[in-house]
Design a protein around this motif. Sequence first.
Motif, PDB file in Angstrom:
ATOM      1  N   LEU A  55       0.873  -1.256  -0.086  1.00  0.00           N
ATOM      2  CA  LEU A  55       0.074  -0.039  -0.082  1.00  0.00           C
ATOM      3  C   LEU A  55       0.979   1.190  -0.084  1.00  0.00           C
ATOM      4  O   LEU A  55       1.602   1.565   0.874  1.00  0.00           O
ATOM      5  N   ALA A  56       0.844   2.076  -1.153  1.00  0.00           N
ATOM      6  CA  ALA A  56       1.763   3.078  -1.133  1.00  0.00           C
ATOM      7  C   ALA A  56       0.912   4.422  -0.553  1.00  0.00           C
ATOM      8  O   ALA A  56       1.666   5.288   0.011  1.00  0.00           O
ATOM      9  N   ASP A  57      -0.365   4.441  -0.880  1.00  0.00           N
ATOM     10  CA  ASP A  57      -1.158   5.449  -0.175  1.00  0.00           C
ATOM     11  C   ASP A  57      -2.510   5.107  -0.023  1.00  0.00           C
ATOM     12  O   ASP A  57      -2.792   3.883  -0.700  1.00  0.00           O
ATOM     13  N   GLU A  58      -3.418   5.945   0.672  1.00  0.00           N
ATOM     14  CA  GLU A  58      -4.603   5.208   0.600  1.00  0.00           C
ATOM     15  C   GLU A  58      -5.501   4.920  -0.544  1.00  0.00           C
ATOM     16  O   GLU A  58      -6.365   4.105  -0.823  1.00  0.00           O
ATOM     17  N   ASN A  59      -5.008   5.361  -2.020  1.00  0.00           N
ATOM     18  CA  ASN A  59      -5.508   5.216  -3.069  1.00  0.00           C
ATOM     19  C   ASN A  59      -4.654   4.318  -4.218  1.00  0.00           C
ATOM     20  O   ASN A  59      -4.966   4.140  -5.257  1.00  0.00           O
ATOM     21  N   THR A  60      -3.513   3.879  -3.642  1.00  0.00           N
ATOM     22  CA  THR A  60      -2.563   3.532  -4.491  1.00  0.00           C
ATOM     23  C   THR A  60      -1.751   1.839  -4.003  1.00  0.00           C
ATOM     24  O   THR A  60      -1.391   2.093  -2.564  1.00  0.00           O
ATOM     25  N   VAL A  61      -1.842   1.305  -5.015  1.00  0.00           N
ATOM     26  CA  VAL A  61      -0.996  -0.186  -4.258  1.00  0.00           C
ATOM     27  C   VAL A  61       0.008  -0.460  -5.454  1.00  0.00           C
ATOM     28  O   VAL A  61      -0.058   0.064  -6.589  1.00  0.00           O
ATOM     29  N   VAL A  62       1.124  -1.427  -4.959  1.00  0.00           N
ATOM     30  CA  VAL A  62       2.028  -1.847  -5.927  1.00  0.00           C
ATOM     31  C   VAL A  62       1.917  -3.301  -5.763  1.00  0.00           C
ATOM     32  O   VAL A  62       2.099  -3.977  -4.952  1.00  0.00           O
ATOM     33  N   THR A  63       1.950  -3.797  -7.025  1.00  0.00           N
ATOM     34  CA  THR A  63       1.884  -5.454  -7.157  1.00  0.00           C
ATOM     35  C   THR A  63       3.160  -5.989  -7.641  1.00  0.00           C
ATOM     36  O   THR A  63       3.875  -5.053  -8.619  1.00  0.00           O
ATOM     37  N   ASN A  64       3.673  -7.031  -7.251  1.00  0.00           N
ATOM     38  CA  ASN A  64       4.655  -7.579  -8.178  1.00  0.00           C
ATOM     39  C   ASN A  64       4.566  -9.212  -8.402  1.00  0.00           C
ATOM     40  O   ASN A  64       3.853  -9.901  -7.520  1.00  0.00           O
ATOM     41  N   GLY A  65       5.340  -9.548  -9.280  1.00  0.00           N
ATOM     42  CA  GLY A  65       5.248 -10.876  -9.585  1.00  0.00           C
ATOM     43  C   GLY A  65       3.977 -11.191 -10.371  1.00  0.00           C
ATOM     44  O   GLY A  65       3.209 -10.531 -10.801  1.00  0.00           O
ATOM     45  N   ASP A  66       3.928 -12.695 -10.695  1.00  0.00           N
ATOM     46  CA  ASP A  66       2.870 -13.262 -11.775  1.00  0.00           C
ATOM     47  C   ASP A  66       1.821 -13.829 -11.053  1.00  0.00           C
ATOM     48  O   ASP A  66       0.847 -14.410 -11.563  1.00  0.00           O
ATOM     49  N   THR A  67       1.808 -13.814  -9.489  1.00  0.00           N
ATOM     50  CA  THR A  67       0.649 -14.294  -8.813  1.00  0.00           C
ATOM     51  C   THR A  67      -0.525 -13.438  -9.051  1.00  0.00           C
ATOM     52  O   THR A  67      -0.407 -12.196  -8.778  1.00  0.00           O
ATOM     53  N   THR A  68      -1.578 -13.683  -9.161  1.00  0.00           N
ATOM     54  CA  THR A  68      -3.075 -13.108  -9.164  1.00  0.00           C
ATOM     55  C   THR A  68      -3.405 -12.571  -7.576  1.00  0.00           C
ATOM     56  O   THR A  68      -3.333 -13.422  -6.585  1.00  0.00           O
ATOM     57  N   VAL A  69      -3.423 -11.129  -7.450  1.00  0.00           N
ATOM     58  CA  VAL A  69      -3.802 -10.598  -6.294  1.00  0.00           C
ATOM     59  C   VAL A  69      -5.011  -9.776  -6.367  1.00  0.00           C
ATOM     60  O   VAL A  69      -5.558  -9.530  -7.531  1.00  0.00           O
ATOM     61  N   TYR A  70      -5.601  -9.661  -5.351  1.00  0.00           N
ATOM     62  CA  TYR A  70      -6.971  -8.994  -5.223  1.00  0.00           C
ATOM     63  C   TYR A  70      -6.823  -7.532  -4.374  1.00  0.00           C
ATOM     64  O   TYR A  70      -6.297  -7.437  -3.205  1.00  0.00           O
TER      65      TYR A  70
END
Length: 219
Positions: A200-215
């Motif tokens: 969670l970068a800020d309340e409106n922003t996320v960072v995802t990494n890799g090829d795994t499906t995330v929600y």
Amino acid sequence: MRAGKKLLAAVVTGILAVSAIGCGSVKFDPQENSIFVKENRTVVSAEFVSIDNSEFDTPRYDENEMRTFLEDTVKEYNQETCGEEAAYADDAEGDLRVSVEEFSVENNVAKAILNYASAEDYLSFNGTENEGCLKDLIIGTVQNGIDSGLDFSGMVNAEGAEVSAEDVQDDSDYCLVAVTGSTRMVVDGKVRYMSAGVTLADENTVVTNGDTTVYVVFH
């Protein structure tokens, strides 16, 4: 047709990022490659790349040529997907599957911002097989996830505390985004829940990494 990042890279080795776009109270003003997911399930992509003509005896990067290439690529995509003859957003913005919001070159940085009518258009235009491209992007609601049998276990709230699947399912009208691949994603609301491992970068922003499906769940 596979357009997007890797095809446009033939012109600038990538394509890039944008000015502020507002939707509700959330302003999309990225400083790096990002996507913006809106509550109405449309997507905005923001990408940037450095270019430097001083490396060559004869300038290779011309802003007008790059803009024309991008606009023609978008026009071709729209013609193939919906028979739309218009080349640019100004001609028939409401009917286009992809439109160019902005393209410019300033201080050796080319920047572009594109609007997509759906997550499917974002994936189709940019491709999913090349390095740096998202493998999948699905936008819906928590209820859609429930109906499809999605497993909400192992998610955390915005404070990083683990929550039960029932907690997430209770907010069935919240927006749900499934992402496969690495990206910086701004959402049109506050992040409420996310898969463990999402940053969670800020309340409106996320960072995802890799090829795994995330929600990511937001509202």
